[in-house]
Design a protein around this motif. Structure first.
Motif, PDB file in Angstrom:
ATOM      1  N   ASN A 287      -2.587  -0.960  -4.491  1.00 16.20           N
ATOM      2  CA  ASN A 287      -3.213  -0.494  -3.243  1.00 16.20           C
ATOM      3  C   ASN A 287      -4.360  -1.405  -2.825  1.00 16.20           C
ATOM      4  OD1 ASN A 287      -1.487   1.658  -2.962  1.00 16.20           O
ATOM      5  ND2 ASN A 287      -2.844   3.080  -4.028  1.00 16.20           N
TER       6      ASN A 287
ATOM      7  N   ASP B 120       5.477   0.715  -5.666  1.00 19.46           N
ATOM      8  CA  ASP B 120       4.594   1.049  -6.776  1.00 19.46           C
ATOM      9  C   ASP B 120       4.808  -0.004  -7.862  1.00 19.46           C
ATOM     10  OD1 ASP B 120       2.765   2.374  -8.332  1.00 19.46           O
ATOM     11  OD2 ASP B 120       4.243   3.774  -9.149  1.00 19.46           O
TER      12      ASP B 120
ATOM     13  N   MET C 132       0.809  -1.220   0.000  1.00 22.43           N
ATOM     14  CA  MET C 132       0.000   0.000   0.000  1.00 22.43           C
ATOM     15  C   MET C 132       0.844   1.273   0.000  1.00 22.43           C
ATOM     16  SD  MET C 132      -3.175  -0.885   2.547  1.00 22.43           S
ATOM     17  CE  MET C 132      -3.793   0.770   2.514  1.00 22.43           C
TER      18      MET C 132
END
Length: 66
Positions: free
Chosen positions: A30, A21, A17
């Motif tokens: 996410n 990335d 989260m």
């Protein structure tokens, strides 16, 4: 699922989260992190409940010798 697995899932979820990335086709990182975090929290809670119930349940057998 034990408490350790729950902690592992929660940590991996938090890393996905907030720290990483990653571009996974069809899945947002996410969302996957949130799912793993919630699964980890559920695992921790259920593991604690199972441990508590296992510690409370004890069978005592009495034998009287004449």
């Amino acid at each position: 699922m034990g408490i350790g697995v729950g902690i592992f899932l929660a940590v991996v979820g938090l890393v996905l989260m907030f720290a990483v990335d990653v571009n996974i086709p069809g899945i947002e990182d996410n969302t996957l992190g949130l799912i793993l975090l919630l699964a980890g929290i559920a695992g921790i809670v259920l593991g604690m409940i199972a441990t508590r119930n296992a510690n409370r349940t004890r069978t005592v057998e009495e034998r009287h010798i004449s």
